[in-house]
Design an enzyme around this catalytic site. Structure first.
Site, PDB file in Angstrom:
ATOM      1  N   TYR A 160      -3.145   0.909  -5.970  1.00  0.00           N
ATOM      2  CA  TYR A 160      -2.118   1.008  -4.915  1.00  0.00           C
ATOM      3  C   TYR A 160      -0.799   1.503  -5.513  1.00  0.00           C
ATOM      4  CZ  TYR A 160      -0.172   0.150  -0.311  1.00  0.00           C
ATOM      5  OH  TYR A 160       0.404   0.313   0.938  1.00  0.00           O
ATOM      6  N   LYS A 167       6.248  -0.735  -0.385  1.00  0.00           N
ATOM      7  CA  LYS A 167       5.956  -1.643   0.739  1.00  0.00           C
ATOM      8  C   LYS A 167       6.749  -2.946   0.610  1.00  0.00           C
ATOM      9  CE  LYS A 167       2.882   0.704   3.195  1.00  0.00           C
ATOM     10  NZ  LYS A 167       3.271   1.344   4.463  1.00  0.00           N
TER      11      LYS A 167
HETATM   12  P1  NAD Z   1      -2.676   8.109   8.669  1.00  0.00           P
HETATM   13  O1  NAD Z   1      -2.841   9.181   7.657  1.00  0.00           O
HETATM   14  O2  NAD Z   1      -3.520   8.176   9.870  1.00  0.00           O
HETATM   15  O3  NAD Z   1      -1.158   7.992   9.119  1.00  0.00           O
HETATM   16  C1  NAD Z   1      -0.079   8.239   8.226  1.00  0.00           C
HETATM   17  C2  NAD Z   1       0.973   8.949   9.046  1.00  0.00           C
HETATM   18  O4  NAD Z   1       2.148   9.181   8.256  1.00  0.00           O
HETATM   19  C3  NAD Z   1       0.495  10.327   9.530  1.00  0.00           C
HETATM   20  O5  NAD Z   1       0.611  10.404  10.941  1.00  0.00           O
HETATM   21  C4  NAD Z   1       1.474  11.275   8.870  1.00  0.00           C
HETATM   22  O6  NAD Z   1       1.770  12.417   9.672  1.00  0.00           O
HETATM   23  C5  NAD Z   1       2.695  10.383   8.731  1.00  0.00           C
HETATM   24  N1  NAD Z   1       3.680  10.941   7.821  1.00  0.00           N
HETATM   25  C6  NAD Z   1       3.546  11.199   6.489  1.00  0.00           C
HETATM   26  N2  NAD Z   1       4.660  11.817   6.045  1.00  0.00           N
HETATM   27  C7  NAD Z   1       5.507  11.922   7.108  1.00  0.00           C
HETATM   28  C8  NAD Z   1       6.800  12.462   7.293  1.00  0.00           C
HETATM   29  N3  NAD Z   1       7.461  13.063   6.300  1.00  0.00           N
HETATM   30  N4  NAD Z   1       7.375  12.388   8.521  1.00  0.00           N
HETATM   31  C9  NAD Z   1       6.724  11.827   9.558  1.00  0.00           C
HETATM   32  N5  NAD Z   1       5.479  11.291   9.453  1.00  0.00           N
HETATM   33  C10 NAD Z   1       4.898  11.353   8.239  1.00  0.00           C
HETATM   34  O7  NAD Z   1      -2.923   6.734   7.869  1.00  0.00           O
HETATM   35  P2  NAD Z   1      -2.743   5.193   8.314  1.00  0.00           P
HETATM   36  O8  NAD Z   1      -3.580   4.428   7.368  1.00  0.00           O
HETATM   37  O9  NAD Z   1      -2.936   5.047   9.770  1.00  0.00           O
HETATM   38  O10 NAD Z   1      -1.222   4.901   7.913  1.00  0.00           O
HETATM   39  C11 NAD Z   1      -0.296   4.326   8.795  1.00  0.00           C
HETATM   40  C12 NAD Z   1       0.505   3.234   8.089  1.00  0.00           C
HETATM   41  O11 NAD Z   1      -0.363   2.126   7.826  1.00  0.00           O
HETATM   42  C13 NAD Z   1       1.090   3.630   6.739  1.00  0.00           C
HETATM   43  O12 NAD Z   1       2.382   3.054   6.634  1.00  0.00           O
HETATM   44  C14 NAD Z   1       0.145   2.978   5.753  1.00  0.00           C
HETATM   45  O13 NAD Z   1       0.754   2.712   4.511  1.00  0.00           O
HETATM   46  C15 NAD Z   1      -0.143   1.701   6.503  1.00  0.00           C
HETATM   47  N6  NAD Z   1      -1.323   0.938   6.045  1.00  0.00           N
HETATM   48  C16 NAD Z   1      -2.528   1.532   5.969  1.00  0.00           C
HETATM   49  C17 NAD Z   1      -3.621   0.788   5.540  1.00  0.00           C
HETATM   50  C18 NAD Z   1      -4.975   1.426   5.408  1.00  0.00           C
HETATM   51  O14 NAD Z   1      -5.822   0.859   4.707  1.00  0.00           O
HETATM   52  N7  NAD Z   1      -5.238   2.536   6.056  1.00  0.00           N
HETATM   53  C19 NAD Z   1      -3.478  -0.571   5.217  1.00  0.00           C
HETATM   54  C20 NAD Z   1      -2.212  -1.152   5.332  1.00  0.00           C
HETATM   55  C21 NAD Z   1      -1.136  -0.381   5.742  1.00  0.00           C
END
Ligand code: NAD
Length: 259
Positions: A160, A167
């Protein structure tokens, strides 16, 4: 008699930032918001992402789909200005975005570059504060701000890396936002899901191992999905959560209680 505190979002309007495609956490949340009666506006990163985002938002009756790359000066501000013009107010906001340059993300945290660290913080953390600031004048009647974090903020999770400290900062930003905007009845919370296969997750090395470890360790031995996250997100932006603010809430099948 139906309780006035059940998850009912009828009449509420929210902005969803972070839909990349139908598998995004933000897509699961958007579906839950609309299923509970809310109207949503949403953003897309750029023209390349639009063909993947539009089908998700169209299916939800979302007519306000706005470009927003938080790195482009003025674009986030323009999205909020448009919401101000169209709606005049906002009840809730979901911030579900994160980014870290691959070189910095895949190396040791102690080796990450200042530029990579700064960019990851800007896109993944400071953007939440910017959104809170822009939402504030639109939430004159109160509102709810939500973001998405991960357990790697608290404990060292293999691979990570750089996103751990980022985070951790995001979670602290949630607490300060909750304290500062609380007097205006604006709440701020973070959901902390277990690992879910999404596009962003595919940037983390050996993510399949993280999924397997999660399923093995979690008391329920079940992985979470974006519907599970959506159900909590809809509750958190509802009036039923009106006294919940400044919290980081895990949706991880109980994995966080296991040593
Ligand atoms: P995802 O790839 O579907 O979404 C990530 C989003 O971030 C995308 O829509 C992307 O366009 C956007 N993004 C990146 N750079 C950007 C910028 N400069 N301006 C605007 N938007 C931008 O992946 P996800 O897993 O749905 O991620 C969403 C959130 O959830 C993130 O904060 C991620 O860290 C968090 N998260 C994910 C997980 C997991 O296992 N998938 C677990 C815990 C937290």
């Amino acid at each position: 008699m139906e309780s006035s505190l059940s998850t009912n979002l009828h009449g509420k309007r929210g902005l969803v930032v972070g839909i990349a495609n139908a598998s995004s956490i933000a897509a699961g949340c958007a579906r839950a918001f609309v299923a509970a009666g809310a109207s949503i506006a949403a953003t897309y990163l750029n023209e390349k992402s639009l063909p993947y985002v539009r089908p998700v938002t169209e299916a939800l009756g979302c007519t306000l789909l706005l470009p927003c790359d938080v790195r482009i000066p003025g674009q986030l501000e323009a999205a909020f200005a448009r919401i101000g013009t169209e709606w005049g107010e906002l009840d809730f906001l979901l911030h579900a975005i994160a980014f870290a340059p691959a070189d910095d993300l895949h190396g040791r945290v102690v080796d990450c570059s200042a530029a990579g660290f700064g960019l990851a913080m800007d896109v993944s953390c400071h953007s939440f504060l910017r959104m809170a600031r822009l939402a504030e004048p639109l939430m004159a009647k109160g509102g709810s701000l939500l973001t998405v974090t991960f357990y790697g903020s608290e404990r060292v999770v293999a691979h990570y890396n750089l996103m751990g400290p980022v985070k951790a900062a995001l979670e602290s930003a949630v607490r300060y936002t909750a304290a500062e905007l609380g007097p205006k009845q604006i709440r701020a919370n973070a959901i902390s899901p277990g690992p879910i296969s999404t596009r962003a997750a595919s940037g983390i090395a050996h993510f399949d191992e993280l999924l397997a470890a999660e399923a093995a360790a979690a008391p329920e031995h079940q992985l979470v999905d974006i519907e599970d996250v959506g159900a909590l997100a809809a509750f958190l932006v509802s009036d039923g959560a009106r006294r919940i603010t400044g919290t980081i809430i895990p949706v991880d099948g109980g994995q966080h209680v296991i040593a």
